[in-house]
Design a protein around this motif. Structure first.
Motif, short mmCIF file in Angstrom:
data_model
loop_
_atom_site.label_atom_id
_atom_site.label_comp_id
_atom_site.label_asym_id
_atom_site.label_seq_id
_atom_site.Cartn_x
_atom_site.Cartn_y
_atom_site.Cartn_z
N HIS A 46 49.45 45.60 -127.63
CA HIS A 46 48.13 45.92 -127.09
C HIS A 46 48.00 45.38 -125.67
O HIS A 46 47.50 46.07 -124.77
CB HIS A 46 47.05 45.33 -127.99
N ALA A 47 48.47 44.14 -125.44
CA ALA A 47 48.37 43.54 -124.11
C ALA A 47 49.21 44.31 -123.09
O ALA A 47 48.79 44.48 -121.93
CB ALA A 47 48.82 42.08 -124.18
N ILE A 48 50.40 44.77 -123.51
CA ILE A 48 51.25 45.53 -122.60
C ILE A 48 50.59 46.85 -122.22
O ILE A 48 50.64 47.28 -121.06
CB ILE A 48 52.63 45.76 -123.23
N VAL A 49 49.96 47.51 -123.20
CA VAL A 49 49.25 48.76 -122.91
C VAL A 49 48.12 48.50 -121.90
O VAL A 49 47.94 49.25 -120.93
CB VAL A 49 48.70 49.39 -124.20
N LEU A 50 47.36 47.42 -122.11
CA LEU A 50 46.27 47.10 -121.18
C LEU A 50 46.82 46.79 -119.79
O LEU A 50 46.24 47.22 -118.78
CB LEU A 50 45.47 45.90 -121.71
N LEU A 51 47.93 46.05 -119.72
CA LEU A 51 48.55 45.75 -118.43
C LEU A 51 49.00 47.02 -117.74
O LEU A 51 48.79 47.21 -116.54
CB LEU A 51 49.74 44.81 -118.64
N GLY A 52 49.63 47.92 -118.52
CA GLY A 52 50.08 49.18 -117.94
C GLY A 52 48.93 50.04 -117.45
O GLY A 52 49.00 50.64 -116.37
N GLU A 53 47.85 50.09 -118.23
CA GLU A 53 46.69 50.89 -117.83
C GLU A 53 46.06 50.33 -116.57
O GLU A 53 45.67 51.08 -115.66
CB GLU A 53 45.66 50.91 -118.96
N ASP A 54 45.93 49.01 -116.50
CA ASP A 54 45.30 48.41 -115.33
C ASP A 54 46.17 48.62 -114.08
O ASP A 54 45.66 48.94 -113.00
CB ASP A 54 45.06 46.92 -115.56
N GLY A 55 47.47 48.47 -114.24
CA GLY A 55 48.37 48.72 -113.12
C GLY A 55 48.30 50.18 -112.68
O GLY A 55 48.35 50.47 -111.48
N ALA A 56 48.18 51.08 -113.65
CA ALA A 56 48.09 52.50 -113.31
C ALA A 56 46.80 52.80 -112.55
O ALA A 56 46.80 53.60 -111.61
CB ALA A 56 48.15 53.34 -114.59
N ARG A 57 45.71 52.19 -112.96
CA ARG A 57 44.44 52.39 -112.22
C ARG A 57 44.58 51.90 -110.78
O ARG A 57 44.11 52.55 -109.85
CB ARG A 57 43.31 51.65 -112.92
N LEU A 58 45.21 50.75 -110.62
CA LEU A 58 45.38 50.20 -109.28
C LEU A 58 46.22 51.12 -108.40
O LEU A 58 45.90 51.37 -107.24
CB LEU A 58 46.04 48.82 -109.35
N THR A 59 47.31 51.65 -108.96
CA THR A 59 48.19 52.50 -108.16
C THR A 59 47.57 53.87 -107.89
O THR A 59 47.91 54.53 -106.91
CB THR A 59 49.57 52.63 -108.83
N LEU A 60 46.64 54.30 -108.76
CA LEU A 60 45.93 55.55 -108.51
C LEU A 60 44.88 55.40 -107.42
O LEU A 60 44.71 56.28 -106.57
CB LEU A 60 45.25 56.04 -109.79
N THR A 61 44.15 54.29 -107.44
CA THR A 61 43.04 54.10 -106.51
C THR A 61 43.47 53.51 -105.17
O THR A 61 42.80 53.73 -104.17
CB THR A 61 41.96 53.21 -107.14
N ASP A 62 44.59 52.76 -105.16
CA ASP A 62 45.06 52.16 -103.91
C ASP A 62 46.59 52.14 -103.92
O ASP A 62 47.22 51.08 -104.05
CB ASP A 62 44.50 50.73 -103.78
N PRO A 63 47.21 53.32 -103.80
CA PRO A 63 48.67 53.41 -103.97
C PRO A 63 49.48 52.62 -102.96
O PRO A 63 50.57 52.13 -103.30
CB PRO A 63 48.93 54.92 -103.85
N ASP A 64 48.99 52.48 -101.74
CA ASP A 64 49.75 51.73 -100.74
C ASP A 64 49.79 50.24 -101.05
O ASP A 64 50.80 49.57 -100.82
CB ASP A 64 49.15 51.94 -99.35
N ARG A 65 48.70 49.74 -101.57
CA ARG A 65 48.62 48.31 -101.87
C ARG A 65 49.32 47.95 -103.19
O ARG A 65 49.82 46.84 -103.34
CB ARG A 65 47.15 47.87 -101.93
N TYR A 66 49.34 48.91 -104.12
CA TYR A 66 49.90 48.63 -105.44
C TYR A 66 50.99 49.63 -105.80
O TYR A 66 50.82 50.47 -106.68
CB TYR A 66 48.79 48.65 -106.50
N PRO A 67 52.13 49.57 -105.12
CA PRO A 67 53.24 50.47 -105.46
C PRO A 67 53.90 50.03 -106.77
O PRO A 67 53.73 48.88 -107.21
CB PRO A 67 54.20 50.28 -104.28
N PRO A 68 54.65 50.92 -107.40
CA PRO A 68 55.32 50.57 -108.66
C PRO A 68 56.19 49.32 -108.55
O PRO A 68 56.28 48.54 -109.50
CB PRO A 68 56.15 51.81 -108.97
N GLU A 69 56.84 49.14 -107.40
CA GLU A 69 57.73 47.99 -107.24
C GLU A 69 56.97 46.67 -107.35
O GLU A 69 57.46 45.70 -107.95
CB GLU A 69 58.45 48.06 -105.89
N ARG A 70 55.77 46.64 -106.80
CA ARG A 70 54.97 45.42 -106.87
C ARG A 70 54.53 45.14 -108.30
O ARG A 70 54.57 44.00 -108.78
CB ARG A 70 53.74 45.54 -105.96
#
Length: 205
Positions: free
Chosen positions: A162-186
């Protein structure tokens, strides 16, 4: 002006794409059969023939979105047996997942950034998809706990998934809304750091 002839699947997807565009730009409140027909340059009867009514069309959008999201998550979960370092595997999964999200922003904006007025069936279907994703991850998490040698921490596989899913979802939201600041590598590097911190006490015990 006439519209190109399409087979049934092409037409359905075209209409659902138009529905997506309206939802993402103006919200669900802006959706109507008249609006979709006008944007598609077709008669209203074409929409009725494919979906029955507006609720049927929304149901089809919900199903298509959830199916695409789940299929994309499945694509980043490695098959067993796994020979790589478990920390690398889990971090790679987070990084790959956020790359997948960036490659299909339409699907994931509907999943992760639903607009006001989202229908109840969207929330229900996405909740079911999230449960399916957690179930999909559980064998990987259980393997990771075993491979990392942290069984003595008595980690709850269900809650870790459950925690991994939440982490993945939050990271996905960040990369959708601010892709330059939150690239997949980060995001991948952050996930790897969390795994290292979580397993360090056991390694030094």
């Amino acid at each position: 002006m006439s519209t190109p002839r399409m087979n049934a699947d092409e037409r359905r997807n075209q209409l659902l794409d138009i529905l997506c565009d309206i939802v993402l730009s103006e919200g669900f409140a802006a959706v109507s059969i008249d609006r979709i027909a006008r944007d598609a340059n077709i008669a209203r009867t074409v929409i009725y023939s494919h979906f029955g009514n507006l609720d049927g069309m929304l149901d089809a959008l919900v199903e298509r979105t959830a199916d695409r999201a789940l299929a994309q998550v499945r694509s980043v979960v490695p098959d067993f047996p796994i020979s790589e370092d478990p920390g690398d595997v889990l971090a790679d999964a987070i990084g790959t997942f956020t790359s997948v999200v960036r490659s299909d922003p339409v699907t994931w904006r509907i999943v992760l950034l639903p607009s006001d007025g989202a229908p109840a069936q969207l929330r229900e279907r996405l909740g079911s998809a999230r449960n399916a994703i957690e179930t999909l991850l559980s064998p990987l998490v259980e393997w990771g706990i075993e491979a990392l040698g942290v069984r003595d921490l008595e980690l709850d596989v269900e809650l870790v998934s459950h925690a991994i899913v939440l982490l993945g979802e939050d990271g996905a939201r960040l990369t959708l809304t601010d892709p330059d600041r939150y690239p997949p590598e980060r995001l991948k590097a952050f996930a790897r750091s969390l795994i290292m911190v979580a397993t360090k006490p056991a390694a030094g015990a």
